[in-house]
Scaffold this motif. Structure first.
Motif, PDB file in Angstrom:
ATOM      1  N   SER A 115     -11.215   1.577   8.527  1.00  0.00           N
ATOM      2  CA  SER A 115     -10.768   0.635   7.374  1.00  0.00           C
ATOM      3  C   SER A 115     -12.170   0.131   7.014  1.00  0.00           C
ATOM      4  O   SER A 115     -12.696   0.017   5.377  1.00  0.00           O
ATOM      5  CB  SER A 115      -9.646   0.092   7.121  1.00  0.00           C
ATOM      6  OG  SER A 115      -8.403   0.395   7.593  1.00  0.00           O
ATOM      7  N   LEU A 130       1.958   0.865  -1.362  1.00  0.00           N
ATOM      8  CA  LEU A 130       1.698   1.363  -2.364  1.00  0.00           C
ATOM      9  C   LEU A 130       0.510   0.572  -3.190  1.00  0.00           C
ATOM     10  O   LEU A 130      -0.227   0.566  -4.183  1.00  0.00           O
ATOM     11  CB  LEU A 130       2.384   2.349  -3.295  1.00  0.00           C
ATOM     12  CG  LEU A 130       2.941   3.468  -2.139  1.00  0.00           C
ATOM     13  CD1 LEU A 130       3.879   4.155  -3.968  1.00  0.00           C
ATOM     14  CD2 LEU A 130       1.121   4.505  -2.367  1.00  0.00           C
ATOM     15  N   TRP A 149      -3.246   2.529   2.075  1.00  0.00           N
ATOM     16  CA  TRP A 149      -3.035   3.738   1.924  1.00  0.00           C
ATOM     17  C   TRP A 149      -3.010   4.725   3.151  1.00  0.00           C
ATOM     18  O   TRP A 149      -2.186   5.609   3.393  1.00  0.00           O
ATOM     19  CB  TRP A 149      -4.439   4.935   1.715  1.00  0.00           C
ATOM     20  CG  TRP A 149      -4.307   4.044  -0.696  1.00  0.00           C
ATOM     21  CD1 TRP A 149      -5.717   2.797  -0.295  1.00  0.00           C
ATOM     22  CD2 TRP A 149      -3.769   4.591  -1.225  1.00  0.00           C
ATOM     23  NE1 TRP A 149      -5.192   2.901  -1.881  1.00  0.00           N
ATOM     24  CE2 TRP A 149      -4.289   3.927  -2.319  1.00  0.00           C
ATOM     25  CE3 TRP A 149      -2.610   5.623  -1.572  1.00  0.00           C
ATOM     26  CZ2 TRP A 149      -3.356   3.944  -4.022  1.00  0.00           C
ATOM     27  CZ3 TRP A 149      -2.234   5.569  -2.318  1.00  0.00           C
ATOM     28  CH2 TRP A 149      -2.220   4.643  -3.747  1.00  0.00           C
ATOM     29  N   GLY A 155      -6.845  -2.530   1.703  1.00  0.00           N
ATOM     30  CA  GLY A 155      -6.729  -1.238   0.642  1.00  0.00           C
ATOM     31  C   GLY A 155      -6.373  -0.295   1.348  1.00  0.00           C
ATOM     32  O   GLY A 155      -5.852   0.467   1.170  1.00  0.00           O
ATOM     33  N   VAL A 156      -7.448   0.208   2.399  1.00  0.00           N
ATOM     34  CA  VAL A 156      -8.020   1.342   2.730  1.00  0.00           C
ATOM     35  C   VAL A 156      -6.452   1.779   4.315  1.00  0.00           C
ATOM     36  O   VAL A 156      -5.782   2.534   4.150  1.00  0.00           O
ATOM     37  CB  VAL A 156      -8.711   1.982   3.362  1.00  0.00           C
ATOM     38  CG1 VAL A 156      -9.178   2.569   4.603  1.00  0.00           C
ATOM     39  CG2 VAL A 156     -10.262   1.540   2.231  1.00  0.00           C
ATOM     40  N   ALA A 158       0.436   4.089   3.882  1.00  0.00           N
ATOM     41  CA  ALA A 158       1.384   4.855   2.893  1.00  0.00           C
ATOM     42  C   ALA A 158       1.735   6.452   3.519  1.00  0.00           C
ATOM     43  O   ALA A 158       2.719   6.678   3.329  1.00  0.00           O
ATOM     44  CB  ALA A 158       1.023   4.456   1.181  1.00  0.00           C
ATOM     45  N   ALA A 159       0.274   6.803   3.184  1.00  0.00           N
ATOM     46  CA  ALA A 159       1.111   8.470   3.882  1.00  0.00           C
ATOM     47  C   ALA A 159       1.792   8.643   4.908  1.00  0.00           C
ATOM     48  O   ALA A 159       2.196   9.771   5.091  1.00  0.00           O
ATOM     49  CB  ALA A 159      -0.464   9.175   3.982  1.00  0.00           C
ATOM     50  N   GLY A 210      -2.666  -1.127  -1.333  1.00  0.00           N
ATOM     51  CA  GLY A 210      -3.230  -0.345  -2.005  1.00  0.00           C
ATOM     52  C   GLY A 210      -4.242   0.098  -2.999  1.00  0.00           C
ATOM     53  O   GLY A 210      -5.003   0.526  -3.104  1.00  0.00           O
ATOM     54  N   VAL A 211      -3.388  -0.735  -4.320  1.00  0.00           N
ATOM     55  CA  VAL A 211      -3.514  -0.095  -5.309  1.00  0.00           C
ATOM     56  C   VAL A 211      -4.400  -1.443  -6.553  1.00  0.00           C
ATOM     57  O   VAL A 211      -5.841  -1.891  -6.623  1.00  0.00           O
ATOM     58  CB  VAL A 211      -3.222   0.581  -6.341  1.00  0.00           C
ATOM     59  CG1 VAL A 211      -2.928   0.327  -8.097  1.00  0.00           C
ATOM     60  CG2 VAL A 211      -2.054   1.722  -6.318  1.00  0.00           C
ATOM     61  N   PHE A 226      -7.811  12.552   4.628  1.00  0.00           N
ATOM     62  CA  PHE A 226      -7.888  10.585   4.800  1.00  0.00           C
ATOM     63  C   PHE A 226      -9.416  11.410   5.713  1.00  0.00           C
ATOM     64  O   PHE A 226     -10.907  10.871   5.051  1.00  0.00           O
ATOM     65  CB  PHE A 226      -7.713  10.661   5.904  1.00  0.00           C
ATOM     66  CG  PHE A 226      -6.504   8.957   5.470  1.00  0.00           C
ATOM     67  CD1 PHE A 226      -6.771   8.607   4.577  1.00  0.00           C
ATOM     68  CD2 PHE A 226      -5.211   9.913   4.970  1.00  0.00           C
ATOM     69  CE1 PHE A 226      -5.383   7.267   3.683  1.00  0.00           C
ATOM     70  CE2 PHE A 226      -4.039   9.203   4.988  1.00  0.00           C
ATOM     71  CZ  PHE A 226      -4.415   7.826   3.839  1.00  0.00           C
TER      72      PHE A 226
END
Length: 671
Positions: free
Chosen positions: A188, A18, A131, A127-128, A134-135, A21-22, A321
């Motif tokens: 990505s 997270l 994510w 970053g992509v 994280a999913a 990703g942010v 996605f």
């Protein structure tokens, strides 16, 4: 305690994903280099935590900690040590942990080997990637936790599914996931390019090695899975058009198209929009494959789970996605500047032709795989789409593609000479005609079109070598000069030729096995003899023996050719009491690249046993061709020009290019 360490390491990996990703993506928007630098370090630490989690689960299996639910359901204290290791990914929860381990590994590799990437692009790529990770961390922790414990540990485990207790299945899933998940990097990169609005030839250079690596692993993974099904399931087939088999084939086809499209983009700065779309679709097909295997919508020997709640969770990930990426693509793509122009008859044109047929073939597999599911969901009616449909739709699309493959490398960029390329392929065409004539005269039975299949395979192989002959001047200049030129050729040229040659090898194996394999199904008593092809098999008798966690019934056959004993085959049937199931272990006699295959049925009360015997000419070429294709990919990947990233510019030039890129807008109107 070990299981708890693994669980909390996975929770920390989610937290890091997270952050990754942010923070870096905010940094890319604000041009804050400190925030963008967070991406690399968090990717490495995230991988370390996932590795700890995976290692903890593996330790639970090796020590037979049956207080862990996942270990109890998929292991046994008497199971060989090697299968205790492979049991980790021989189930849904463990295989998902392997999935995210490989996902984190690719993120870490990007962090380590992409130092030459622009900071903003690297931050957005990682970053992509975060994510996506994280999913799937959330999916594992919420619905597929491999570290759940029983209050009181059972005395013994239920054992691993017997058909998975095989070295083929020990290797197949990791290879397949390295391919499946490897395409996430291409995805990505595509998302990062759309976010930035900057897509050019340098982007294609950066993304191509990652795509090539994923394609290599997926090629080898599919081949290994095919060979495992061939010898382990006892039915003697190598491809069944099973929906889950198709789920791995579709991203392979799309990935092949992506590789060729990226070449055009790198060399001619063309096909930008199409290449980005292929990068999105390739990973999307990988996600669809994950959904099919784990959602419970399919029943297959390849599926891991049948819990519909997990399927809903994965479906939500798919929608997020795939839907999000296609929405971003629809918004950004019209604003991207198109690339250079080229004539239809050119190397670019040949690669576009390649892409059209590959995507059409992929579409037929997609429709044939998902149409029955959609129909059942809408109407409740169940239908089966099997081999006849795929053979009639997929085959005709691949045949012209195989015929065109040798022409592409012989064409010039921008504007080519089709007649000149055809003249250089006269030798390959002559060899193909010889192959057709020899096949017609030497074989009996099989399809009337089979010799033409042999000719096409020979043409593809000889055509692949023609490019090397032309480049080195072989037969036209002194041998020493040819050798010098061969040494000077880029490895990517060798890799292309080798990969195309491997495609012809696989086609040769498919045609021969499909058309001239012979089969006998007989009931045999001890000392009885049966014949197939040029072999005589004598049934010597049955014997039983105990394995570490199974009881085995073994039959012995003496194989003779021309009256001389050449081998003893011992097919068997294994019964696993703790699992309450059995497997069939076929016996194989390899002669060159052909095989004699013996599989057992059920024994009868009178002492006889049902036996299925095949003779499969040149069948090993099917998988040998896949290995050759993978080797071609490895040669290309080792090319200095295809190493990850671009050469570092000189300091002054780097400063100038940074200033210029800051001055000009990121998006340009389409021409």
């Amino acid at each position: 305690m070990i299981a708890e360490i693994g669980h909390y390491a996975l929770v920390l990996a989610l937290a890091l994903a997270l952050v990754q990703g942010v923070v870096p993506m905010i940094g890319s928007r604000t041009r804050d280099h400190a925030l963008m630098a967070v991406a690399g370090s968090t990717a490495l630490i995230q991988f370390a935590f996932v590795a700890v989690s995976f290692g903890a689960l593996m330790a639970c299996y090796v020590t037979s900690d049956f207080s862990v639910v996942n270990v109890f359901e998929n292991s046994h204290s008497l199971m060989p040590l090697v299968y205790k290791f492979t049991s980790v990914w021989g189930n849904h929860e463990g295989s998902m942990l392997l999935w995210v381990l490989i996902l984190a590994l690719f993120g870490a590799l990007v962090a380590v080997f992409s130092g030459n990437l622009p900071a903003t692009l690297k931050a957005n790529v990682l970053g992509v990637q975060a994510w996506i990770a994280a999913a799937f961390y959330l999916f594992i922790l919420a619905s597929s936790n491999p570290f759940l414990r029983y209050g009181e540990a059972p005395f013994e485990g239920r054992d691993l599914n017997p058909i998975l207790q095989d070295m083929g299945l020990a290797i197949h899933p990791p290879l397949l996931y390295l391919g499946y998940v490897g395409f996430s990097i291409s995805f990505s990169f595509a998302m990062a390019a759309l976010i930035e609005g900057r897509i050019d030839a340098a982007w294609a250079r950066w993304v191509r090695p990652w795509t090539l690596a994923a394609w290599m692993f997926l090629t080898l993974g599919i081949a290994m899975g095919s060979y495992w099904a061939y010898y382990e399931l006892g039915w003697g087939g190598w491809w069944f058009w099973d929906p889950v088999e198709n789920a791995s084939l579709m991203p392979w086809i799309a990935g092949t198209a992506l590789l060729h499209s990226a070449v055009v983009m790198e060399k001619r700065n063309a096909l930008k929009v199409w290449t980005i779309l292929l990068a999105i679709l390739t990973f999307s097909l990988s996600l669809i494959g994950t959904f099919l295997v784990r959602s419970g919508v399919l029943t297959s020997v390849h599926t891991f789970a049948s819990d519909p709640t997990r399927g809903v969770f994965i479906l939500a990930i798919l929608v997020a996605f795939i839907g999000g990426s296609l929405s971003l693509y629809a918004w950004r793509a019209p604003m991207l500047k198109q690339g250079g122009l080229f004539a239809p008859v050119s190397r670019e044109g040949a690669l576009v032709f390649n892409n059209l047929f590959l995507t059409a073939a992929c579409a037929t597999v997609f429709v044939g795989t998902l149409y029955p599911l959609a129909l059942e969901m809408l109407t409740g009616e169940k239908i089966s789409v099997g081999a006849p449909f795929f053979n009639l739709t997929f085959g005709p699309l691949f045949l012209p593609l195989l015929f065109a493959v040798p022409f592409g490398p012989l064409m010039a960029w921008k504007r080519g000479d089709l007649l000149g390329a055809a003249q250089r392929l006269i030798g390959a065409a002559a060899l193909a005609l010889v192959g057709i004539a020899v096949t017609y005269s030497a074989t009996v039975g099989g399809s009337v079109y089979a010799p033409f299949g042999i000719g096409l395979a020979v043409f593809a192989m000889a055509g692949a070598m023609t490019d090397l002959v032309e480049r080195t001047g072989l037969f036209r200049v002194p041998l020493a000069t040819s050798v010098t030129r061969a040494r000077g050729l880029p490895r990517s040229a060798w890799g292309t030729a080798v990969a195309h040659f491997g495609l012809g090898v696989t086609l040769l194996g498919i045609v021969c096995e499909t058309n001239w394999a012979s089969e006998r199904i007989v009931e045999m008593k001890p000392k009885a003899t049966t014949s197939i092809s040029s072999y005589d098999l004598t049934f010597d008798g049955l014997a039983t023996r105990d394995g570490p966690n199974y009881r085995e019934l073994t039959a012995q056959f003496t194989v003779r050719e021309g009256g001389n004993a050449i081998a003893v085959l011992q097919p068997s049937k294994r019964n696993f009491p703790s699992r309450g199931s059995a497997t069939t272990e076929a016996a194989l006699l390899t002669r060159g690249v052909s095989q004699l295959y013996v599989s057992l049925g059920d024994p009868r009360e009178d002492g006889s046993i049902a036996v299925r015997i095949y003779h499969k000419p040149l069948v090993l070429l099917i998988w040998l061709g896949a290995v050759v294709m993978m080797m071609g990919g490895a040669l290309s990947l080792s090319d200095r020009r295809l190493r990850v990233g671009a050469p570092k510019p000189a300091k002054k030039n780097a400063e100038k290019s940074t200033k210029k890129s800051a001055e000009k807008p990121t998006l340009q109107p389409a021409e």
